[in-house]
Design a protein around this motif. Structure first.
Motif, short mmCIF file in Angstrom:
data_model
loop_
_atom_site.label_atom_id
_atom_site.label_comp_id
_atom_site.label_asym_id
_atom_site.label_seq_id
_atom_site.Cartn_x
_atom_site.Cartn_y
_atom_site.Cartn_z
N UNK A 130 39.43 61.41 35.02
CA UNK A 130 38.19 62.10 34.64
C UNK A 130 37.85 63.25 34.82
N UNK A 131 38.82 63.72 35.44
CA UNK A 131 38.43 65.30 35.88
C UNK A 131 39.01 66.40 35.14
N UNK A 132 38.20 67.34 34.23
CA UNK A 132 38.64 68.23 33.61
C UNK A 132 38.86 69.62 34.26
N UNK A 133 39.80 70.48 33.68
CA UNK A 133 39.83 71.80 34.38
C UNK A 133 38.61 72.45 33.81
N UNK A 134 37.88 72.97 34.75
CA UNK A 134 36.60 73.73 34.38
C UNK A 134 36.89 74.96 33.73
N UNK A 135 35.93 75.46 32.60
CA UNK A 135 36.20 76.71 31.84
C UNK A 135 36.07 77.90 33.02
N UNK A 136 35.12 77.69 33.76
CA UNK A 136 34.93 78.90 34.59
C UNK A 136 35.83 78.82 36.13
N UNK A 137 36.86 78.34 35.93
CA UNK A 137 37.92 78.12 37.05
C UNK A 137 39.21 78.91 36.67
N UNK A 138 39.13 80.30 37.06
CA UNK A 138 40.16 81.25 36.50
C UNK A 138 41.71 80.80 37.07
N UNK A 139 42.64 80.92 36.52
CA UNK A 139 43.94 80.97 37.16
C UNK A 139 44.35 81.52 38.61
N UNK A 140 44.49 80.43 39.35
CA UNK A 140 44.97 81.07 40.71
C UNK A 140 43.53 80.74 41.57
N UNK A 141 42.71 80.36 41.01
CA UNK A 141 41.34 80.00 42.02
C UNK A 141 41.25 78.51 42.06
N UNK A 142 40.70 77.94 43.24
CA UNK A 142 40.57 76.61 43.38
C UNK A 142 38.99 76.40 43.79
N UNK A 143 38.62 74.98 43.92
CA UNK A 143 37.52 74.66 44.53
C UNK A 143 37.52 73.24 44.83
N UNK A 144 36.64 72.91 45.86
CA UNK A 144 36.75 71.48 46.39
C UNK A 144 36.06 70.36 45.43
N UNK B 156 56.60 81.93 44.40
CA UNK B 156 55.68 81.78 45.40
C UNK B 156 55.35 80.18 45.24
N UNK B 157 54.73 79.53 46.27
CA UNK B 157 54.03 78.21 46.35
C UNK B 157 52.74 78.27 46.02
N UNK B 158 52.49 77.25 45.26
CA UNK B 158 50.85 77.19 44.96
C UNK B 158 49.96 77.19 46.57
N UNK B 159 50.89 76.73 47.40
CA UNK B 159 50.02 76.64 48.85
C UNK B 159 49.58 78.02 49.33
N UNK B 160 50.37 79.04 48.64
CA UNK B 160 50.13 80.38 49.29
C UNK B 160 48.78 80.81 48.81
N UNK B 161 48.16 80.17 47.80
CA UNK B 161 47.07 80.53 47.29
C UNK B 161 45.69 79.93 47.91
N UNK B 162 46.03 79.05 49.14
CA UNK B 162 44.93 78.44 49.91
C UNK B 162 45.00 79.12 51.18
#
Ligand code: URA
Length: 231
Positions: A208-222, A81-87
């Protein structure tokens, strides 16, 4: 700007489709359905329903995703599947695309946007945007390998050697590797070139952007684009 123009700027569809959406009461101004396509609006106050999803007017879309394993970073994936399917579907309609690519078996921080200029800024080789990877190796790392990773490394079929910005060994099987290029399978090929193999690869930072600890795999945020460039 009219309500119709505000909707047309959002990838909602043709003029006719935008008009139909307004007619059905699916466009809201200040939280109230507005049936007047020519109504002058402040675009930030426009919301609408697209494929039954509630959407807020946005000038541009910039998001960070925790890319899960087993997804391809392509709008036309071949085997997965494409990552775009998660949006939400509106993002796809607006032409949101990944900023660079991660392999199907790499997870971690992936930026996506519909802003072509931002994609150019972040991916152009001359911009040297640093990307940090947490690398877990198959074999234990030794001093010779770490030293070799600090040097220029010639990769097959690459005209120029590559060089890490930083190599930080965390333990026998793990290191943080910072590179500022994005050659095909670069990290895996670098590790292979120094006599080891990648077992697990996670991108943990971009600019400068780190992967936040509270962003689980498959989730996204603005995210604000300036957060990527901030020092
Ligand atoms: N380097 C790789 O080898 N794979 C990735 O997905 C990213 C960087």
């Amino acid at each position: 700007m009219t309500l119709l123009q505000a909707l047309q700027s959002q990838g909602v569809g043709s003029r006719k489709q935008c008009l139909a959406l307004i007619e059905r009461g699916h466009a809201l101004v200040d939280g109230v359905p507005c049936l007047l396509p020519k109504q002058q609006v402040v675009p930030e106050q426009v919301c609408f329903y697209f494929d039954d999803e509630f959407c807020i007017w946005q000038d541009r879309i910039v998001i960070m995703m925790h890319k899960p394993l087993g997804y391809e970073c392509s709008a036309k994936p071949q085997y997965h599947p494409s990552v775009l399917d998660l949006l939400p579907s509106i993002y796809r309609a607006r032409g949101v695309q990944p900023v660079g690519r991660l392999d199907v078996d790499t997870s971690g921080l992936l930026l996506l946007t519909d802003d072509g200029q931002l994609i150019h800024q972040l991916t152009h080789p001359k911009r040297h945007v640093p990307k940090t990877y947490r690398v877990t190796t198959v074999d234990p790392l030794d001093e010779t390998q770490i030293k070799a990773l600090w040097q220029e490394i010639a990769l097959n079929d690459e005209p120029k050697p590559v060089k890490a910005i930083s190599v930080q060994q965390e333990n026998d099987y793990e290191l943080l590797l910072v590179i500022d290029e994005g050659r095909y399978h670069q990290v895996r090929r670098m590790l292979a070139a120094v006599g080891n193999r990648v077992d697990k690869l996670v991108r943990v930072q971009m600019g400068a952007l780190r992967l936040p600890d509270d962003l689980p795999a498959g989730q996204w945020r603005a995210v604000e684009a300036c957060a990527i460039f901030a020092i």
